[in-house]
Design a protein around this motif. Structure first.
Motif, PDB file in Angstrom:
ATOM      1  N   PHE A  65      68.306 108.725  46.373  1.00 60.15           N
ATOM      2  CA  PHE A  65      67.653 110.038  46.461  1.00 60.15           C
ATOM      3  C   PHE A  65      68.498 111.096  45.737  1.00 60.15           C
ATOM      4  O   PHE A  65      67.982 111.896  44.959  1.00 60.15           O
ATOM      5  N   MET A  86      62.297 107.330  41.639  1.00 58.32           N
ATOM      6  CA  MET A  86      62.588 107.546  43.064  1.00 58.32           C
ATOM      7  C   MET A  86      61.989 106.408  43.888  1.00 58.32           C
ATOM      8  O   MET A  86      62.588 105.926  44.848  1.00 58.32           O
ATOM      9  N   PHE A 127      63.582 107.599  54.191  1.00 59.47           N
ATOM     10  CA  PHE A 127      63.800 108.987  53.780  1.00 59.47           C
ATOM     11  C   PHE A 127      63.379 109.940  54.894  1.00 59.47           C
ATOM     12  O   PHE A 127      64.129 110.825  55.307  1.00 59.47           O
ATOM     13  N   SER A 130      67.690 121.122  49.378  1.00 61.19           N
ATOM     14  CA  SER A 130      66.445 120.718  48.712  1.00 61.19           C
ATOM     15  C   SER A 130      66.610 120.769  47.201  1.00 61.19           C
ATOM     16  O   SER A 130      67.363 121.593  46.675  1.00 61.19           O
ATOM     17  N   ILE A 168      65.254 123.067  36.744  1.00 60.26           N
ATOM     18  CA  ILE A 168      63.791 123.199  36.703  1.00 60.26           C
ATOM     19  C   ILE A 168      63.430 124.677  36.536  1.00 60.26           C
ATOM     20  O   ILE A 168      62.522 125.034  35.789  1.00 60.26           O
ATOM     21  N   PHE A 206      59.121 131.786  47.312  1.00 59.18           N
ATOM     22  CA  PHE A 206      60.030 130.713  47.726  1.00 59.18           C
ATOM     23  C   PHE A 206      60.944 130.279  46.586  1.00 59.18           C
ATOM     24  O   PHE A 206      62.137 130.034  46.780  1.00 59.18           O
ATOM     25  N   ILE A 207      60.388 130.196  45.385  1.00 58.60           N
ATOM     26  CA  ILE A 207      61.192 129.726  44.250  1.00 58.60           C
ATOM     27  C   ILE A 207      62.340 130.705  43.980  1.00 58.60           C
ATOM     28  O   ILE A 207      63.482 130.297  43.751  1.00 58.60           O
ATOM     29  N   HIS A 243      55.885 114.979  40.919  1.00 55.73           N
ATOM     30  CA  HIS A 243      56.628 115.434  42.092  1.00 55.73           C
ATOM     31  C   HIS A 243      55.694 115.576  43.295  1.00 55.73           C
ATOM     32  O   HIS A 243      56.048 115.198  44.426  1.00 55.73           O
ATOM     33  N   ILE A 264      55.143 112.375  44.833  1.00 55.05           N
ATOM     34  CA  ILE A 264      56.321 111.956  45.607  1.00 55.05           C
ATOM     35  C   ILE A 264      56.353 112.656  46.964  1.00 55.05           C
ATOM     36  O   ILE A 264      56.585 112.035  48.000  1.00 55.05           O
ATOM     37  N   VAL A 265      56.084 113.948  46.968  1.00 54.89           N
ATOM     38  CA  VAL A 265      56.096 114.677  48.245  1.00 54.89           C
ATOM     39  C   VAL A 265      55.020 114.106  49.176  1.00 54.89           C
ATOM     40  O   VAL A 265      55.218 113.962  50.376  1.00 54.89           O
ATOM     41  N   TYR A 269      56.476 110.759  50.453  1.00 54.00           N
ATOM     42  CA  TYR A 269      57.712 110.794  51.240  1.00 54.00           C
ATOM     43  C   TYR A 269      57.666 111.757  52.422  1.00 54.00           C
ATOM     44  O   TYR A 269      58.483 111.667  53.315  1.00 54.00           O
ATOM     45  N   ILE A 270      56.742 112.713  52.396  1.00 50.26           N
ATOM     46  CA  ILE A 270      56.737 113.696  53.487  1.00 50.26           C
ATOM     47  C   ILE A 270      55.361 113.784  54.165  1.00 50.26           C
ATOM     48  O   ILE A 270      55.257 113.677  55.380  1.00 50.26           O
ATOM     49  N   PHE A 301      51.520 125.468  47.959  1.00 54.27           N
ATOM     50  CA  PHE A 301      52.686 125.983  47.228  1.00 54.27           C
ATOM     51  C   PHE A 301      52.969 125.123  46.003  1.00 54.27           C
ATOM     52  O   PHE A 301      53.116 125.622  44.883  1.00 54.27           O
ATOM     53  N   LEU A 302      53.041 123.802  46.220  1.00 55.69           N
ATOM     54  CA  LEU A 302      53.413 122.915  45.106  1.00 55.69           C
ATOM     55  C   LEU A 302      52.337 122.913  44.032  1.00 55.69           C
ATOM     56  O   LEU A 302      52.627 122.885  42.834  1.00 55.69           O
ATOM     57  N   ALA A 306      63.757 122.407  52.335  1.00 57.58           N
ATOM     58  CA  ALA A 306      64.330 123.729  52.517  1.00 57.58           C
ATOM     59  C   ALA A 306      63.474 124.580  53.441  1.00 57.58           C
ATOM     60  O   ALA A 306      63.923 125.592  53.921  1.00 57.58           O
ATOM     61  N   GLY A 307      62.254 124.187  53.671  1.00 58.63           N
ATOM     62  CA  GLY A 307      61.384 125.061  54.435  1.00 58.63           C
ATOM     63  C   GLY A 307      60.481 124.311  55.384  1.00 58.63           C
ATOM     64  O   GLY A 307      60.418 123.096  55.367  1.00 58.63           O
TER      65      GLY A 307
HETATM   66  C1  HEM Z   1      61.948 111.865  47.748  1.00 58.19           C
HETATM   67  C2  HEM Z   1      62.089 112.816  46.837  1.00 58.19           C
HETATM   68  C3  HEM Z   1      61.652 114.244  47.005  1.00 58.19           C
HETATM   69  C4  HEM Z   1      61.008 114.846  48.028  1.00 58.19           C
HETATM   70  C5  HEM Z   1      60.530 114.237  49.327  1.00 58.19           C
HETATM   71  C6  HEM Z   1      60.829 116.239  47.672  1.00 58.19           C
HETATM   72  C7  HEM Z   1      60.235 117.183  48.487  1.00 58.19           C
HETATM   73  C8  HEM Z   1      60.082 118.509  48.164  1.00 58.19           C
HETATM   74  C9  HEM Z   1      59.562 119.512  49.047  1.00 58.19           C
HETATM   75  C10 HEM Z   1      59.094 119.281  50.483  1.00 58.19           C
HETATM   76  C11 HEM Z   1      59.551 120.682  48.395  1.00 58.19           C
HETATM   77  C12 HEM Z   1      59.107 122.033  48.947  1.00 58.19           C
HETATM   78  C13 HEM Z   1      60.318 122.871  49.251  1.00 58.19           C
HETATM   79  C14 HEM Z   1      61.121 122.311  50.432  1.00 58.19           C
HETATM   80  O1  HEM Z   1      60.669 122.333  51.578  1.00 58.19           O
HETATM   81  O2  HEM Z   1      62.231 121.848  50.164  1.00 58.19           O
HETATM   82  C15 HEM Z   1      60.076 120.428  47.082  1.00 58.19           C
HETATM   83  C16 HEM Z   1      60.210 121.370  46.093  1.00 58.19           C
HETATM   84  C17 HEM Z   1      60.749 121.117  44.864  1.00 58.19           C
HETATM   85  N1  HEM Z   1      61.288 119.942  44.433  1.00 58.19           N
HETATM   86 FE1  HEM Z   1      61.266 118.185  45.405  1.00 58.19          FE
HETATM   87  N2  HEM Z   1      61.358 116.451  46.430  1.00 58.19           N
HETATM   88  C18 HEM Z   1      61.874 115.258  45.994  1.00 58.19           C
HETATM   89  C19 HEM Z   1      62.527 115.041  44.809  1.00 58.19           C
HETATM   90  C20 HEM Z   1      62.702 115.985  43.842  1.00 58.19           C
HETATM   91  C21 HEM Z   1      63.414 115.757  42.613  1.00 58.19           C
HETATM   92  C22 HEM Z   1      64.124 114.479  42.187  1.00 58.19           C
HETATM   93  C23 HEM Z   1      63.350 116.910  41.922  1.00 58.19           C
HETATM   94  C24 HEM Z   1      63.949 117.182  40.563  1.00 58.19           C
HETATM   95  C25 HEM Z   1      63.203 117.220  39.515  1.00 58.19           C
HETATM   96  C26 HEM Z   1      62.613 117.867  42.714  1.00 58.19           C
HETATM   97  C27 HEM Z   1      62.367 119.175  42.359  1.00 58.19           C
HETATM   98  C28 HEM Z   1      61.739 120.116  43.158  1.00 58.19           C
HETATM   99  C29 HEM Z   1      61.471 121.470  42.746  1.00 58.19           C
HETATM  100  C30 HEM Z   1      61.853 122.083  41.407  1.00 58.19           C
HETATM  101  C31 HEM Z   1      60.847 122.095  43.813  1.00 58.19           C
HETATM  102  C32 HEM Z   1      60.326 123.553  43.862  1.00 58.19           C
HETATM  103  C33 HEM Z   1      58.848 123.559  43.560  1.00 58.19           C
HETATM  104  C34 HEM Z   1      58.538 123.552  42.075  1.00 58.19           C
HETATM  105  O3  HEM Z   1      59.271 124.174  41.299  1.00 58.19           O
HETATM  106  O4  HEM Z   1      57.500 122.932  41.704  1.00 58.19           O
HETATM  107  N3  HEM Z   1      62.243 117.265  43.868  1.00 58.19           N
HETATM  108  N4  HEM Z   1      60.394 119.105  46.970  1.00 58.19           N
END
Ligand code: HEM
Length: 520
Positions: free
Chosen positions: A160, A214, A223, A264, A271, A309-310, A365, A368-369, A372-373, A446-447, A505-506
């Motif tokens: 991860f 992933m 996870f 997070s 990005i 949020f970003i 992404h 993946i969310v 995984y979630i 949001f996503l 993060a949230g």
């Molecule tokens: C198992 C892998 C992953 C899961 C479950 C996941 C989950 C999430 C979740 C739930 C959010 C919403 C904010 C939060 O609550 O944290 C988020 C946002 C985000 N994640 Fe992931 N994430 C994963 C992997 C990644 C990876 C590898 C990247 C790198 C490219 C990434 C980049 C981002 C970005 C940039 C956001 C902000 C929203 C956006 O800009 O579109 N994530 N992620």
């Protein structure tokens, strides 16, 4: 006069490693004075398993930071202390709402020095927590990476973090490349801007491939249930057992509860750099203003970005990284340059290709969310319906919070249909209740909005239509894994009510009318 194009070295950034440190993270602190910290983190899994971690930490002396010399040592100390802190808070039968002085005192000092928040962040988990297996091989190759610290010792947790490290490393050359493009745009040099954009688009494609990896070695169940609980922060964590946050016992006697988001990837600077370089604007969820609206009419300058949020996640980046993003934002000119040169077909195609690839990255992404979630959170909710209070009382953390939320609703709350804020907590009558997460925001909304905003600046009409097309199968299939399997747990995948889910993060709501399982 125009502000000058930022110089990477001024922010401690590397032209080859980007936001990863130029000097590789230390595998241990050189000064033997810190042996106790190293020993605890090296034995974290055993200490958590034997439930001895808190006792061991409580008996630790409060170590001074005086023995930390180079930046790499401060970074190693930060990573060690945040792993200890989150293991301390979340590694018991119920979470601890206090961090004792042996962690709190040095963590606050180290964080202040590094300009980071005193909590596990993307920096402590990923950026400063890896090593190459072979020094003479590249670090953008997942097969050459290993983690230094983990909470669980699982391959899944390492993978991860390492996918993110590889993405940072593979994406790093895009940073100087796009600064060159900005300088070229200032000079009116369209061929150079086009060349840079083409390379950028190709790299983004690589990053999407890395992101999808992933799925190779990180199991969604592990996870969700084993790793994610340790990443949790202290904000909106009432149902997970931290109603007020965490007190950092710094010995001042005036400590109050603090609340921070959990670690997070949303805290990744790279990005956000891509968005800035391409002129992609993100608004608070639900606010779909056009770019023109965000300009102040009278002054002709961009209005100050409203809270979203970003932007909030920038506070969780190391200070110099966040400053770099702010300074690049002040000089980003590619979108305007392309808009002013719409007759230059090659330039427009290259620019639109970048937007398209970045959107595809966000699509991947979202898949993946979902996997995984969203899916595991629904499974928990379905299971919690049939579980006895005894079964759910045993352990309280982020993964069990949904079931405990259900069990703890008082008769009054039941009657009102409201109740404690929870992670997979149902709103009454399938309507939005008084549930508030991170601003009451729906995770998928949001996503998806972040993804859709990525395509907004597209120049060519055809490309705009292509990018924003809605797939026929949307809402039914998983884009990358085909049709979802029949739900293992009755009710999973067919629920229609709004639930709340803790992201990383949230805390978010999941509303099925605009998002949910495999609906993106
Ligand atoms: C198992 C892998 C992953 C899961 C479950 C996941 C989950 C999430 C979740 C739930 C959010 C919403 C904010 C939060 O609550 O944290 C988020 C946002 C985000 N994640 Fe992931 N994430 C994963 C992997 C990644 C990876 C590898 C990247 C790198 C490219 C990434 C980049 C981002 C970005 C940039 C956001 C902000 C929203 C956006 O800009 O579109 N994530 N992620």
């Amino acid at each position: 006069m125009l502000p000058s194009i930022p110089v990477l070295a001024d922010y401690g950034l590397s032209p080859t490693h980007g936001f990863l440190p130029d000097v590789l993270p230390l595998t241990r602190l050189p000064d033997p004075y810190y042996t106790k910290w190293e020993a605890i983190v090296a034995n974290l899994q055993a200490l958590i398993l034997s439930k001895r971690l808190r006792g061991v930490v409580d008996r630790l002396p409060v170590l001074s930071t005086i023995g930390l010399e180079h930046d790499a040592e401060w970074r190693r100390a930060y990573s060690l202390l945040t792993f200890m802190a989150h293991a301390y808070i979340w590694g018991g039968d119920s979470p601890s709402d206090r961090l004792p002085p042996p962690i709190a005192v040095p963590l606050l000092e180290v964080s202040a020095r590094l300009e980071v928040l005193p909590v596990a962040t993307y920096a402590s988990l990923c950026l400063w927590n890896f090593k190459p297996l072979f020094m003479d091989e590249a670090i953008d190759n997942l097969e050459n990476l290993a983690t230094l610290n983990t909470f669980t010792g699982s391959l899944d947790e390492s993978w991860f973090y390492l996918v993110s490290v590889a993405i940072e490393a593979r994406g790093a050359p895009i940073i100087p490349l796009m600064l060159t493009a900005m300088a070229a745009a200032r000079a009116g040099d369209a061929p150079t801007v086009t060349r840079c954009l083409r390379t950028f688009a190709e790299r983004l494609d690589d990053l999407g491939t890395l992101l999808q990896r992933m799925n190779e070695s990180c199991d969604p169940t592990i996870f969700y249930h084993r790793i994610r609980p340790f990443l949790a922060g202290s904000k909106n964590m009432a149902e997970a057992g931290l109603p007020d946050g965490v007190v950092y016992e710094d010995g001042s006697g005036t400590e109050t509860y603090r609340q921070y988001s959990g670690g997070s990837n949303a805290q990744s600077s790279i990005i956000q750099f891509f968005d800035i370089a391409l002129g992609v604007d993100h608004h608070p969820t639900g606010d779909r203003r056009s770019r023109a609206d965000s300009f102040s009419d009278r002054e002709g300058r961009a209005a100050a970005p409203r809270h979203n949020f970003i932007m909030e996640m920038r506070k969780y980046m190391p200070g110099p990284h966040a400053r770099f993003l702010n300074d690049v934002q002040a000089v980003a000119n590619i979108r305007d340059f392309v808009e002013d040169h719409q007759d230059d077909v090659q330039l427009c195609i290259a620019y639109d290709a970048c937007l398209s690839m970045l959107r595809v990255l966000r699509d991947k992404h979202i898949a993946i969310v979902t996997r995984y979630i969203v899916v595991p959170s629904r499974e928990v909710r379905a299971r919690s319906r049939s579980r006895s209070p005894e079964a759910t009382r045993r352990r309280v953390n982020l993964a069990t919070a949904s079931s405990s939320a259900q069990q703890r609703r008082s008769p009054v709350q039941e009657r009102r249909g409201g109740g404690p804020q929870g992670i997979a907590f149902e709103a009454p009558d399938n309507k939005k209740g008084d549930l508030k997460g991170t601003g009451g925001t729906a995770l998928m909304s949001f996503l998806k909005q972040a993804r859709d905003e990525t395509g907004e600046p597209t120049v060519e009409e055809w490309a705009r239509r292509f990018i924003s097309r809605v797939l026929k199968a949307e809402g039914r299939n998983d884009f990358f894994f085909g049709k979802p399997e029949e739900p293992v747990v009755p009710g999973v995948g067919v629920a229609t009510e709004e639930v709340e889910v803790a992201g990383l993060a949230g805390t978010w709501t999941i509303d099925d009318d605009v998002g949910g399982i495999c609906h993106y």
